[in-house]
Design a protein around this motif. Structure first.
Motif, short mmCIF file in Angstrom:
data_model
loop_
_atom_site.label_atom_id
_atom_site.label_comp_id
_atom_site.label_asym_id
_atom_site.label_seq_id
_atom_site.Cartn_x
_atom_site.Cartn_y
_atom_site.Cartn_z
N GLN A 232 0.83 -1.20 0.00
CA GLN A 232 0.00 0.00 0.00
C GLN A 232 0.87 1.26 0.00
O GLN A 232 0.56 2.23 -0.72
CB GLN A 232 -0.91 -0.01 1.23
N LEU A 233 1.94 1.21 0.78
CA LEU A 233 2.85 2.37 0.83
C LEU A 233 3.51 2.60 -0.53
O LEU A 233 3.55 3.73 -1.03
CB LEU A 233 3.91 2.14 1.92
N PHE A 234 4.02 1.52 -1.14
CA PHE A 234 4.69 1.66 -2.44
C PHE A 234 3.70 2.09 -3.52
O PHE A 234 4.02 2.90 -4.40
CB PHE A 234 5.34 0.34 -2.83
N GLY A 235 2.50 1.55 -3.48
CA GLY A 235 1.52 1.90 -4.50
C GLY A 235 1.18 3.37 -4.49
O GLY A 235 1.03 4.00 -5.55
N ASP A 236 1.02 3.96 -3.29
CA ASP A 236 0.69 5.39 -3.21
C ASP A 236 1.90 6.26 -3.52
O ASP A 236 1.76 7.34 -4.12
CB ASP A 236 0.16 5.72 -1.81
N ALA A 237 3.12 5.81 -3.11
CA ALA A 237 4.30 6.67 -3.27
C ALA A 237 4.85 6.64 -4.69
O ALA A 237 5.47 7.61 -5.13
CB ALA A 237 5.39 6.25 -2.28
#
Length: 596
Positions: A232-237
Motif C-alpha cells: 500500500q505504501l509503495f503503490g501510493d508513493a
C-alpha cells in the motif's frame, strides 16, 4: 758523628792544601809531605787525613766540572725545553676544554682523563700539578681514573606511528540537494512509536531528491507491519514515478514476494541495502529522528495519561492521535524549514545533462546487490536452480565473504553443465570451501607481508634513531664500537678475529671521523684515550688484560691513521712550476715504422 760533620775542627790551611791537590796545582809527592806535616802539627792522625781527602774528591770534581763548562749548562737547557713543551700541551688542553664547557660533562670528563693519560709520561708532570692547572680536585681525578663513567643509554626509537586509517570511499553528501534529483529515488523504512502505552509502527516513504518540499511523501501508522501495508505504501508513493529506484533494508516485509512483484509491475528498481547498514538510507533515518523529536513531548503526555487512566490504552485512539500529530508536525516543519530555498539555490546552476548524470550516479551507489551475501546467494539459488530450500542454502553459506562467494560462482559456471553432479547445493558448498581456503591463504600471505614490512620499517627507524644518537654523541658511538669489536676477541688468546675487521671497525672509523670533524686532532686524541680508559675498566674482568690490550692497540692504530688522514687533507700541496697543456688531447705518438 761522620767526618763530613767535623770539618769545622779541621784547620783552614789543611783544607786549602787538599783543595789545591785536587785541582792539580801541587805535585802529589810534595802535597803528601805538606799534608803529613800539617796533620802532625795539628795532632791529626794520617788515617783521618786520608779519609778526609778521599771523601772530598768526588764533590769537588763535580763542582769543578760544572764551573769550568762554557756557556749555559746543557742540563738546564733541556729542563727549560721540556717545561715549555709541557706548558704548551696543557694550554692546548685548556683551550679545548674551554670550547666544550657547554657540550656535556661526560665529554669533558673523557677529555680530561685522556689528557692525563697522554701527559703523564712527560717529565715534570705530576697529578697535583695537572689538577691545579685545570682547577680540578685530585680526589675527583682519582675517582675518574678508578671508576668508569656510566654509559648513557641510547634514546628509545620513536614510537611506531599508528597505522593510517583505512581509506574509505568518497563520502556521499546525502544532505546536499545538488546530488540527488527529485522523483528518481524513493526511500522507505519503519520505526517504532509509543502512544497511550500502545506500541505502534510508523511506516513512511520519502522522495530523497524532493525532501526539501515534503519530508515524507506517504505515511502509514498501524500496530503491525506486513507486506500488504508495504505494498500500500509503495503503490501510493510510486504513482507518477515510473522507473524510480526504491531503497529499503532487507526486512521481511520489504523482501517478500508480494512487495517485489508489485515493484516489478510498477517498473521500479528495488535496491535493498546491506544488513546492518543504516547509512544506506540515511535521509529516511534522519527524517524519523526529526519527527520523533518533535512528537516526543506529546507522546510522553499520552503515555502518562494512559498510566493514570488505563481506559485510554486503546489502539484506535493511539493510531488516530499519532496520525494527527504526524500530519501537524510535517506541515509545521515544512513551513518553517529552509530546505526548499537551499535546494533551489543548489540546483539553480545545473543543466539537464548534469541532472541526468547525477541521477545515474545516485542510482549506481544505491545498488548493493553485489555487496550483500544474502542477496547474492538468493540470486545464485534462483539462477542455477538449486533444489535445496532457500533459507537452508543461505543459512549454510551466509558466513562466507562475498568475495569468496563470487569466486565460487565463477568456478561453478564452468561445471554447472555436468550431469554427474548429484546435488548442486553440496557441490557449490565444496567450491565455496575451496575458494575460502585460497582466500585465507591469500589473507595470511598479505598479513605476513604487512608484518614483515612493519618489522623492516621499525628496524629502519631504530637504526636511524641510533645513527642520529651516535652522531650527536660521538664519544658514545666510540664506546659502542669498542663493544662491537670486543665481540671478536678470542678467549684465552688475546687476539681479535680477522684482526678486528668487521662491523665494529667500520663504526670505530666513522666515530673517529666524526670526532675529528667536530673537535680536531688534539682534542680527539684526548677524548679517544679517555673513552678507552673508561671502557677498559668495564671489560677488564670479562676480556682479561690481553684481550683489552688487543682492542686498545686497534683503537690507537686507527686513531693515528685517522689523525694522519685529517692532517694530510688540509696540508698544502706542491704546485708544479710547469704549466699543463692547454689542448684537449695529447699529441699522438709517432708510428712504429718511424720509431725504428
Amino acid at each position: 758523628m761522620t767526618e763530613s760533620h767535623n770539618l769545622r775542627h779541621v784547620p783552614t790551611a789543611l783544607l786549602c792544601l787538599v783543595a789545591l791537590g785536587i785541582v792539580g796545582r801541587l805535585r802529589p809527592g810534595w802535597l803528601g809531605i805538606q799534608l803529613g806535616a800539617a796533620a802532625r802539627a795539628e795532632g791529626i792522625s794520617p788515617e783521618r787525613v786520608s779519609r778526609l781527602v778521599s771523601g772530598a774528591i768526588g764533590p769537588f770534581e763535580q763542582l769543578l766540572v760544572r764551573l769550568t763548562r762554557r756557556g749555559r749548562p746543557a742540563a738546564q737547557h733541556d729542563e727549560h725545553q721540556s717545561e715549555l713543551e709541557l706548558t704548551r700541551q696543557m694550554l692546548a688542553v685548556a683551550s679545548a676544554l674551554l670550547a666544550k664547557l657547554c657540550v656535556g660533562r661526560d665529554l669533558v670528563r673523557a677529555q680530561i682523563v685522556g689528557a692525563w693519560q697522554r701527559l703523564r709520561p712527560l717529565p715534570g708532570m705530576t697529578q697535583a700539578r695537572f689538577c691545579q692547572t685545570f682547577k680540578l680536585s685530585e680526589r675527583t681525578l682519582r675517582d675518574w681514573l678508578r671508576t668508569a663513567r656510566r654509559s648513557a643509554a641510547l634514546p628509545p626509537p620513536p614510537a611506531q606511528p599508528p597505522p593510517p586509517p583505512r581509506r574509505r570511499p568518497p563520502r556521499r553528501r546525502r544532505f546536499d540537494f545538488d546530488l540527488t534529483v527529485p522523483d528518481t529515488q524513493l526511500g522507505a523504512d519503519t520505526t517504532d512509536l509509543l502512544a497511550f502505552g500502545v506500541p505502534l509502527k510508523f511506516i513512511a516513504a520519502q522522495d530523497i531528491g524532493g525532501r526539501d518540499s515534503s519530508l515524507f511523501d506517504q505515511v502509514i501508522v498501524d500496530d503491525h507491519e506486513n507486506a500488504e501495508l508495504i505494498c500500500q505504501l509503495f503503490g501510493d508513493a510510486l504513482k507518477g514515478r515510473p522507473g524510480a529506484q526504491v531503497i529499503t533494508d532487507q526486512g521481511t516485509p520489504y523482501m517478500a514476494a508480494l512487495s517485489t512483484q508489485l515493484l516489478e509491475q510498477m517498473g521500479a528498481e528495488h535496491a535493498p541495502q546491506r544488513e546492518g547498514d543504516p547509512c544506506g538510507k540515511a535521509t529516511v533515518e534522519r527524517a524519523f529522528r526529526t519527527v520523533k523529536d518533535l512528537l516526543r513531548p506529546v507522546l510522553s503526555i499520552t503515555n502518562r495519561l494512559a498510566e493514570k487512566m488505563p481506559a485510554l490504552c486503546n489502539q484506535s485512539l493511539a493510531k488516530a492521535v499519532v496520525k494527527v500529530g504526524v500530519t501537524v508536525v510535517l506541515r509545521a516543519f515544512q513551513h518553517g524549514a529552509r530546505a526548499a530555498r537551499a535546494a533551489i539555490e543548489s540546483r539553480g546552476n545545473l543543466d539537464s545533462e548534469q541532472l541526468a548524470a547525477l541521477a545515474e550516479q545516485t542510482r549506481e551507489r544505491a545498488r548493493a546487490n553485489d555487496n550483500s551475501a544474502r542477496l547474492l546467494l538468493t540470486h545464485i539459488h534462483e539462477l542455477y536452480a538449486i533444489t535445496r530450500p532457500l533459507d537452508s542454502f543461505i543459512r549454510s553459506l551466509r558466513r562466507y565473504p562475498t568475495e569468496v562467494l563470487r569466486q565460487a560462482e565463477r568456478m561453478f559456471q564452468s561445471q554447472v553443465h555436468r550431469d554427474d553432479i548429484r546435488e548442486r547445493a553440496s557441490y557449490f558448498a565444496a567450491l565455496v570451501r575451496r575458494a575460502h581456503d585460497e582466500y585465507l591463504r591469500a589473507r595470511a600471505r598479505d598479513r605476513h607481508e604487512r608484518l614483515a614490512e612493519a618489522k623492516s620499517q621499525s628496524e629502519e627507524r631504530e637504526q636511524l634513531a641510533r645513527r642520529a644518537a651516535w652522531r650527536a654523541d660521538p664519544a658514545g658511538w666510540l664506546k659502542d664500537s669498542l663493544d662491537l669489536i670486543a665481540l671478536q676477541c678470542l678467549p684465552g688468546c688475546g687476539t681479535l678475529l680477522f684482526d678486528g675487521l668487521g662491523y665494529g671497525l667500520g663504526n670505530l672509523q666513522a666515530a673517529l671521523c666524526r670526532l675529528l670533524a667536530l673537535h680536531g686532532p688534539g682534542p680527539t686524541d684526548d677524548i679517544a684515550r679517555g673513552v678507552l680508559h673508561a671502557w677498559r675498566l668495564t671489560v677488564l674482568d670479562r676480556l682479561g688484560p690481553a684481550g683489552a690490550d688487543a682492542v686498545c692497540a686497534l683503537l690507537l692504530r686507527e686513531l693515528a691513521s685517522a689523525k694522519a688522514r685529517a692532517t694530510a687533507q688540509f696540508a698544502p700541496g706542491e704546485t708544479s712550476a710547469t704549466l699543463p697543456s692547454a689542448g684537449q688531447f695529447r699529441r699522438p705518438p709517432p708510428p712504429v715504422r718511424l720509431r725504428n
